[in-house]
Write a protein that holds these residues in place. Sequence first.
Motif, PDB file in Angstrom:
ATOM      1  N   ARG A  89      -1.730  -1.903  -5.486  1.00 34.69           N
ATOM      2  CA  ARG A  89      -2.403  -0.729  -4.957  1.00 34.69           C
ATOM      3  C   ARG A  89      -3.498  -0.228  -5.898  1.00 34.69           C
ATOM      4  O   ARG A  89      -3.345  -0.278  -7.103  1.00 34.69           O
ATOM      5  CB  ARG A  89      -1.330   0.340  -4.773  1.00 34.69           C
ATOM      6  CG  ARG A  89      -1.778   1.568  -4.084  1.00 34.69           C
ATOM      7  CD  ARG A  89      -0.605   2.238  -3.462  1.00 34.69           C
ATOM      8  NE  ARG A  89       0.152   2.981  -4.476  1.00 34.69           N
ATOM      9  CZ  ARG A  89       1.066   3.897  -4.157  1.00 34.69           C
ATOM     10  NH1 ARG A  89       1.352   4.139  -2.892  1.00 34.69           N
ATOM     11  NH2 ARG A  89       1.712   4.533  -5.085  1.00 34.69           N
ATOM     12  N   ILE A 121      -6.141  -1.422  -1.613  1.00 39.29           N
ATOM     13  CA  ILE A 121      -5.354  -2.453  -2.300  1.00 39.29           C
ATOM     14  C   ILE A 121      -6.281  -3.559  -2.774  1.00 39.29           C
ATOM     15  O   ILE A 121      -7.347  -3.785  -2.199  1.00 39.29           O
ATOM     16  CB  ILE A 121      -4.260  -3.077  -1.385  1.00 39.29           C
ATOM     17  CG1 ILE A 121      -4.786  -3.246   0.036  1.00 39.29           C
ATOM     18  CG2 ILE A 121      -2.981  -2.326  -1.433  1.00 39.29           C
ATOM     19  CD1 ILE A 121      -3.784  -3.823   0.986  1.00 39.29           C
ATOM     20  N   VAL A 153      -4.534   7.441  -2.771  1.00 39.19           N
ATOM     21  CA  VAL A 153      -4.556   5.983  -2.768  1.00 39.19           C
ATOM     22  C   VAL A 153      -5.920   5.550  -2.240  1.00 39.19           C
ATOM     23  O   VAL A 153      -6.384   6.041  -1.216  1.00 39.19           O
ATOM     24  CB  VAL A 153      -3.432   5.448  -1.869  1.00 39.19           C
ATOM     25  CG1 VAL A 153      -3.510   3.941  -1.780  1.00 39.19           C
ATOM     26  CG2 VAL A 153      -2.085   5.877  -2.405  1.00 39.19           C
ATOM     27  N   LEU A 163       0.832  -1.210   0.000  1.00 46.29           N
ATOM     28  CA  LEU A 163       0.000   0.000   0.000  1.00 46.29           C
ATOM     29  C   LEU A 163       0.863   1.256   0.000  1.00 46.29           C
ATOM     30  O   LEU A 163       0.634   2.192  -0.746  1.00 46.29           O
ATOM     31  CB  LEU A 163      -0.898  -0.027   1.242  1.00 46.29           C
ATOM     32  CG  LEU A 163      -1.910   1.082   1.378  1.00 46.29           C
ATOM     33  CD1 LEU A 163      -3.026   0.899   0.378  1.00 46.29           C
ATOM     34  CD2 LEU A 163      -2.488   1.100   2.783  1.00 46.29           C
TER      35      LEU A 163
END
Length: 679
Positions: free
Chosen positions: A393, A403, A400, A358
């Motif tokens: 990811r 995942i 972000v 991650l």
Amino acid sequence: MEMLTDFKTRFTTFFEQSHLPMKILSLEGRVLAVNKAWERLFSTSREELLDYNIFSDPQIKNTKLWDYIQRAYKGESVEIPAFFYDPKNSGKAGRSRWLEAWLSPVKDEDHRIHEVAMILKDVTDKIETQKALIKSISDRKATEEKYQILSERLSLAVKTGNIGIWEWIPYTSHVSWDETAEKIFGYDVKSLPDTERAFIACIHPDERDNVWSKIEEAIKEKRSYTVEHRIIRQDGVQRWVQGSGMALYDERGVPYHMMGTVIDLTEKKLAEDDQKFLSETSDHLMGSFDYKEILKNLCEHANRYFCEGCFVDRLLPDGRVERLMVSHKDLFLSRQIMEIGGKVFPHSEEDHPFIKALISGKPLLIDYGEYIGGEKYYRDLLSLEFESSITTRLKGRESVLGIITFFTLKNSGKKLTSRHIWIAEELASRASMAYENALMHQDSQEAIRSRDEFLSIASHELKTPLQSLTLQNQMRKRNLDKNLMTAFSSERMVSMIDADLRHLRRINRLIDDMLDISRLRAGRLTFFKEKVAFVNFVKDVLERFRPQMDAAGCMLSTSYSPEVSIEMDHYRIEQVLVNLLTNATKYGAGKPVRVEVKTSSDRVQVLVTDKGPGIKEEDRGRIFQRFERAISSNEVSGLGLGLYISRQIMEQHQGRLDVLSAPGPGSTFIVELPLDKND
Ligand code: ADP
């Protein structure tokens, strides 16, 4: 008659004594007569042969000879090119040999066939000489012909090192492979008979006919062939190859030597398959704005192609990770995986491999069989029979998102290797895009919803004071029409004007707020800063606001710090304070309101405290956003803009606006401005 009998006798003698093996066959395929030479060749007695029927010999039926025999029985004289005869195949003793044959139907004047004659010629010696010649050619390797066929491919083969070369001598069935070909076919040649049978064994059973027909066609037309087909290696693994070849022909046009190349196409084929899979995935992902459905579709699609199951972990705004979903056909297993990840683990666990993926953004491939670490997380997955996994990811345009992990279980026949990393990454980026689009779509739906709600509230809010004004004026006009002058006493006029001014102020404020919002959006909210004696300024604002507080029945208490001077836009900061005071009197109507000014070395604060309903923790962040309200418009009217505009104003002053969470009823809003360091 005499002559005919004489001819018959002489023919019989010739038939008997000829050194060429001959036999006469009946129309039913039975042997009617054989000569001595034939007996010699096959070391059998005439009696034995007379029982024999050529039509019921499976050995013959399965060979090319059968075609020739049939042609002869249809009336054609045929010449059979050299063929290899091994008596062992017919369960007989004797030496194997190369033979040539002629078949000729025996016809009467009316062209009716009565018998078929067969004459053989033993050409073993000739063929052996030819074979020796071929061998010497192949040994010399550099004959011109061979060079012409292969030079181009050979040079390529040398360069890339992944083109295999093979040769095949049809007369002897001998096939030889070079090292690369051996590697491609995945056979240890020594473990196989070096005949074409070994080669056929490698071809995928579904493709053998196709490959052979391509080869035969090319031989017939005396040209080269290229065919793509699957092979099954000795270890059972299926691969794709491209085979090409070309034959050399003897003076009679019979192929005596064939050479060719073989290229491993597996990677190319896999890449093609991957591309096809990915574009299908993209098609699948389009057309939905429900991110859960999108992820579910993606996982199921991936499960059908290269993995067995997937799970998605979402990154929460506070940095923790939460398992969002698991996709596997076994629902019980899915639940177990969900539970393992269900325990949200903190972002600070940087050693955790999934967290590593991650943070670093590098895909993580795990072979559970080889893994030696002892983390509980692995042990849990290992106990669920995990074999391999790739975690990668999910990244949006700016942040972000989480995942995604693709996995296989033991004994599933599927295993993830480094070759699958790129496809996992490609999938993740497609998923991220679709996921983010779905979130954006949700946001825009939400924005449209709140804009519509805002418009309906705003028009309602504007309409209320306008309606009052209209009603009042209609009433006044009626009174004037009726000449009812008592309705216009100076006392009544004062209260009428006060009421009108209140309504107009409200309309004005609403319009100001709406204008501010559009100015803020366009970045055109302007500020005119100047030095202001802050404590005095607050006192003035309160003074001006006092009538509204009185009208709402709110008692005001205050406390002030010593005076400080602040550089600010006093019109805008007054707007902030008035917003807070309006809210305190609106939401805490009839209850006391306290205003405190506090000064420290580097800042000044104004705290506005009321005894209203207070604000729940979950609403505390939201109420500073545009159109956001923590109360329904039926309860207390408002547009949900005041706090949003106020916070923007404070940010423009490098200050802040917050609500303090105090237990119990009531709220405290805090306005904070930095002190100028030079003062
Ligand atoms: P409006 O008051 O027009 O709705 P604001 O932006 O001023 O818009 O406030 C946003 C929301 O915050 C209000 O709708 C209300 O739910 C909540 N709020 C603001 N001030 C207070 C207060 N003093 N007490 C309780 N709730 C408040």
